[in-house]
Motif scaffolding. Structure first.
Motif, PDB file in Angstrom:
ATOM      1  N   ASP A  83     -10.632  37.774  10.124  1.00 17.30           N
ATOM      2  CA  ASP A  83     -10.455  36.323  10.211  1.00 17.30           C
ATOM      3  C   ASP A  83      -9.979  35.911  11.605  1.00 17.30           C
ATOM      4  OD1 ASP A  83     -11.254  36.002   7.580  1.00 17.30           O
ATOM      5  OD2 ASP A  83      -9.199  36.088   6.808  1.00 17.30           O
ATOM      6  N   LEU A  84      -9.108  36.700  12.197  1.00 20.28           N
ATOM      7  CA  LEU A  84      -8.634  36.407  13.545  1.00 20.28           C
ATOM      8  C   LEU A  84      -9.788  36.433  14.541  1.00 20.28           C
ATOM      9  CD1 LEU A  84      -6.325  35.972  15.599  1.00 20.28           C
ATOM     10  CD2 LEU A  84      -6.186  38.467  15.763  1.00 20.28           C
ATOM     11  N   ILE A  85     -10.599  37.455  14.465  1.00 22.84           N
ATOM     12  CA  ILE A  85     -11.729  37.570  15.388  1.00 22.84           C
ATOM     13  C   ILE A  85     -12.719  36.431  15.182  1.00 22.84           C
ATOM     14  CG2 ILE A  85     -13.750  38.989  15.953  1.00 22.84           C
ATOM     15  CD1 ILE A  85     -11.865  41.423  15.659  1.00 22.84           C
ATOM     16  N   ALA A  86     -13.007  36.098  13.928  1.00 22.74           N
ATOM     17  CA  ALA A  86     -13.926  34.990  13.643  1.00 22.74           C
ATOM     18  C   ALA A  86     -13.348  33.669  14.151  1.00 22.74           C
ATOM     19  CB  ALA A  86     -14.211  34.905  12.143  1.00 22.74           C
ATOM     20  N   LEU A  87     -12.072  33.462  13.986  1.00 24.07           N
ATOM     21  CA  LEU A  87     -11.416  32.245  14.444  1.00 24.07           C
ATOM     22  C   LEU A  87     -11.494  32.127  15.965  1.00 24.07           C
ATOM     23  CD1 LEU A  87      -9.597  29.810  13.597  1.00 24.07           C
ATOM     24  CD2 LEU A  87      -7.660  31.298  14.071  1.00 24.07           C
ATOM     25  N   LEU A  88     -11.169  33.201  16.656  1.00 27.00           N
ATOM     26  CA  LEU A  88     -11.168  33.167  18.117  1.00 27.00           C
ATOM     27  C   LEU A  88     -12.579  33.086  18.696  1.00 27.00           C
ATOM     28  CD1 LEU A  88      -8.315  35.709  18.882  1.00 27.00           C
ATOM     29  CD2 LEU A  88      -8.193  33.221  18.786  1.00 27.00           C
ATOM     30  N   ALA A  89     -13.563  33.539  17.933  1.00 29.31           N
ATOM     31  CA  ALA A  89     -14.956  33.457  18.381  1.00 29.31           C
ATOM     32  C   ALA A  89     -15.584  32.108  18.045  1.00 29.31           C
ATOM     33  CB  ALA A  89     -15.770  34.582  17.745  1.00 29.31           C
ATOM     34  N   GLY A  90     -14.854  31.263  17.317  1.00 27.35           N
ATOM     35  CA  GLY A  90     -15.376  29.954  16.950  1.00 27.35           C
ATOM     36  C   GLY A  90     -16.265  29.971  15.721  1.00 27.35           C
TER      37      GLY A  90
ATOM     38  N   LEU B 114     -15.056  30.547  12.626  1.00 24.09           N
ATOM     39  CA  LEU B 114     -14.241  30.164  11.474  1.00 24.09           C
ATOM     40  C   LEU B 114     -13.525  28.867  11.825  1.00 24.09           C
ATOM     41  CD1 LEU B 114     -13.064  30.958   8.675  1.00 24.09           C
ATOM     42  CD2 LEU B 114     -11.280  32.202   9.902  1.00 24.09           C
ATOM     43  N   ASP B 115     -13.740  27.839  11.020  1.00 27.29           N
ATOM     44  CA  ASP B 115     -13.112  26.545  11.233  1.00 27.29           C
ATOM     45  C   ASP B 115     -11.627  26.638  10.896  1.00 27.29           C
ATOM     46  OD1 ASP B 115     -13.318  23.536  11.611  1.00 27.29           O
ATOM     47  OD2 ASP B 115     -12.463  23.690   9.584  1.00 27.29           O
ATOM     48  N   VAL B 116     -10.782  26.270  11.854  1.00 26.68           N
ATOM     49  CA  VAL B 116      -9.345  26.415  11.685  1.00 26.68           C
ATOM     50  C   VAL B 116      -8.811  25.586  10.520  1.00 26.68           C
ATOM     51  CG1 VAL B 116      -8.687  24.662  13.367  1.00 26.68           C
ATOM     52  CG2 VAL B 116      -7.148  26.551  12.898  1.00 26.68           C
ATOM     53  N   THR B 117      -9.305  24.380  10.344  1.00 29.38           N
ATOM     54  CA  THR B 117      -8.822  23.522   9.264  1.00 29.38           C
ATOM     55  C   THR B 117      -9.151  24.125   7.901  1.00 29.38           C
ATOM     56  OG1 THR B 117      -9.146  21.603  10.692  1.00 29.38           O
ATOM     57  CG2 THR B 117      -8.865  21.178   8.345  1.00 29.38           C
ATOM     58  N   ARG B 118     -10.374  24.570   7.741  1.00 27.27           N
ATOM     59  CA  ARG B 118     -10.764  25.197   6.469  1.00 27.27           C
ATOM     60  C   ARG B 118     -10.021  26.506   6.233  1.00 27.27           C
ATOM     61  NH1 ARG B 118     -17.140  24.200   7.113  1.00 27.27           N
ATOM     62  NH2 ARG B 118     -17.125  21.994   6.583  1.00 27.27           N
ATOM     63  N   ALA B 119      -9.817  27.263   7.309  1.00 29.99           N
ATOM     64  CA  ALA B 119      -9.126  28.544   7.177  1.00 29.99           C
ATOM     65  C   ALA B 119      -7.674  28.344   6.740  1.00 29.99           C
ATOM     66  CB  ALA B 119      -9.195  29.308   8.489  1.00 29.99           C
ATOM     67  N   ILE B 120      -7.038  27.317   7.271  1.00 29.72           N
ATOM     68  CA  ILE B 120      -5.664  27.033   6.856  1.00 29.72           C
ATOM     69  C   ILE B 120      -5.647  26.519   5.423  1.00 29.72           C
ATOM     70  CG2 ILE B 120      -3.696  25.492   7.239  1.00 29.72           C
ATOM     71  CD1 ILE B 120      -4.297  25.718  10.258  1.00 29.72           C
ATOM     72  N   ALA B 121      -6.569  25.617   5.093  1.00 30.95           N
ATOM     73  CA  ALA B 121      -6.624  25.056   3.736  1.00 30.95           C
ATOM     74  C   ALA B 121      -6.905  26.127   2.692  1.00 30.95           C
ATOM     75  CB  ALA B 121      -7.688  23.966   3.667  1.00 30.95           C
ATOM     76  N   SER B 122      -7.733  27.104   3.025  1.00 35.39           N
ATOM     77  CA  SER B 122      -8.065  28.166   2.074  1.00 35.39           C
ATOM     78  C   SER B 122      -7.101  29.347   2.166  1.00 35.39           C
ATOM     79  CB  SER B 122      -9.492  28.662   2.314  1.00 35.39           C
ATOM     80  OG  SER B 122      -9.585  29.310   3.566  1.00 35.39           O
ATOM     81  N   ARG B 123      -6.108  29.222   3.029  1.00 36.63           N
ATOM     82  CA  ARG B 123      -5.072  30.242   3.218  1.00 36.63           C
ATOM     83  C   ARG B 123      -5.607  31.560   3.780  1.00 36.63           C
ATOM     84  NH1 ARG B 123      -0.125  28.791  -0.352  1.00 36.63           N
ATOM     85  NH2 ARG B 123      -0.690  26.688  -0.908  1.00 36.63           N
ATOM     86  N   GLN B 124      -6.739  31.476   4.478  1.00 34.37           N
ATOM     87  CA  GLN B 124      -7.237  32.652   5.191  1.00 34.37           C
ATOM     88  C   GLN B 124      -6.316  32.974   6.364  1.00 34.37           C
ATOM     89  OE1 GLN B 124     -11.462  31.092   5.438  1.00 34.37           O
ATOM     90  NE2 GLN B 124     -11.767  33.294   5.690  1.00 34.37           N
ATOM     91  N   ILE B 125      -5.806  31.918   6.981  1.00 29.39           N
ATOM     92  CA  ILE B 125      -4.851  32.085   8.061  1.00 29.39           C
ATOM     93  C   ILE B 125      -3.652  31.203   7.787  1.00 29.39           C
ATOM     94  CG2 ILE B 125      -6.664  32.586   9.751  1.00 29.39           C
ATOM     95  CD1 ILE B 125      -6.088  29.780  10.933  1.00 29.39           C
ATOM     96  N   SER B 126      -2.565  31.531   8.445  1.00 31.00           N
ATOM     97  CA  SER B 126      -1.353  30.736   8.352  1.00 31.00           C
ATOM     98  C   SER B 126      -0.876  30.455   9.771  1.00 31.00           C
ATOM     99  CB  SER B 126      -0.285  31.521   7.585  1.00 31.00           C
ATOM    100  OG  SER B 126       0.974  30.923   7.716  1.00 31.00           O
ATOM    101  N   VAL B 127      -0.509  29.211  10.019  1.00 27.09           N
ATOM    102  CA  VAL B 127       0.034  28.839  11.321  1.00 27.09           C
ATOM    103  C   VAL B 127       1.355  28.123  11.096  1.00 27.09           C
ATOM    104  CG1 VAL B 127      -0.332  27.556  13.454  1.00 27.09           C
ATOM    105  CG2 VAL B 127      -2.291  28.571  12.281  1.00 27.09           C
ATOM    106  N   LYS B 128       2.402  28.668  11.673  1.00 23.36           N
ATOM    107  CA  LYS B 128       3.716  28.037  11.602  1.00 23.36           C
ATOM    108  C   LYS B 128       4.021  27.476  12.983  1.00 23.36           C
ATOM    109  CE  LYS B 128       5.511  30.911   7.944  1.00 23.36           C
ATOM    110  NZ  LYS B 128       6.537  31.860   7.529  1.00 23.36           N
ATOM    111  N   ALA B 129       4.138  26.157  13.027  1.00 27.63           N
ATOM    112  CA  ALA B 129       4.407  25.481  14.294  1.00 27.63           C
ATOM    113  C   ALA B 129       4.836  24.056  14.018  1.00 27.63           C
ATOM    114  CB  ALA B 129       3.147  25.485  15.160  1.00 27.63           C
ATOM    115  N   ASN B 130       5.360  23.439  15.020  1.00 20.85           N
ATOM    116  CA  ASN B 130       5.685  22.024  14.982  1.00 20.85           C
ATOM    117  C   ASN B 130       4.386  21.265  14.714  1.00 20.85           C
ATOM    118  OD1 ASN B 130       5.631  19.378  16.345  1.00 20.85           O
ATOM    119  ND2 ASN B 130       7.703  19.916  17.027  1.00 20.85           N
TER     120      ASN B 130
END
Length: 111
Positions: free
Chosen positions: A75-82, A84-100
Motif C-alpha cells: 500500500d505504501l508503494i502504491a500510494l507513493l507511486a500515485g 492508490l488514492d489517499v482519501t480512499r485509502a484512509i477511508a478504507s483503513r488501508q493506511i493511517s495518517v496521524k497529523a494535525n
C-alpha cells in the motif's frame, strides 16, 4: 509483499519528484518531522518535510514525529507511486495518517 529496500526506494523516489516539482514544493511550504511505519515488514523510516522537500530519509522510527503514516508495504508503494488514492485509502483503513488536520490538507497535495 514489498521489501524494505523497495519501500526505501519509493520514499527516495518521492523525494526526487518533489525536488523536481517546484509547484508542489510551493504548496508544501512547512516544516514537519515525518515517520513512515511499514506494518507488514515491522520497520519504519523517518524524514523531514522542509520547504516542500522531503529530506534526511533514514531507517528507524521517530516516535515524536508530527506526521505519522502507517501502511502495509504494498500500500505504501502504491500510494507513493500515485496508484492508490489517499482519501480512499484512509477511508478504507488501508493506511493511517496521524497529523494535525491542517497538515493533512497540505499533505493531500503531496500524495
Amino acid at each position: 509483499m514489498a521489501t524494505v529496500d523497495e519501500c526505501r526506494t519509493a520514499l527516495h523516489g518521492l523525494a526526487a519528484k518533489l525536488d523536481e516539482n517546484v509547484e508542489a514544493r510551493g504548496k508544501l511550504d512547512f516544516e514537519r518531522t515525518l515517520a513512515c511505519r511499514v506494518t507488514d515488514l515491522g520497520t519504519a523510516f523517518h524524514a523531514r518535510l522542509s520547504g516542500g522537500r522531503l529530506l534526511d530519509i533514514a531507517d528507524g522510527d521517530d516516535p515524536r514525529a508530527k506526521i505519522a503514516l502507517t501502511a502495509a508495504s504494498d500500500d505504501l508503494i502504491a500510494l507513493l507511486a500515485g496508484k492508490l488514492d489517499v482519501t480512499r485509502a484512509i477511508a478504507s483503513r488501508q493506511i493511517s495518517v496521524k497529523a494535525n488536520p491542517f497538515d493533512l490538507l497540505k499533505l493531500r497535495k503531496l500524495l
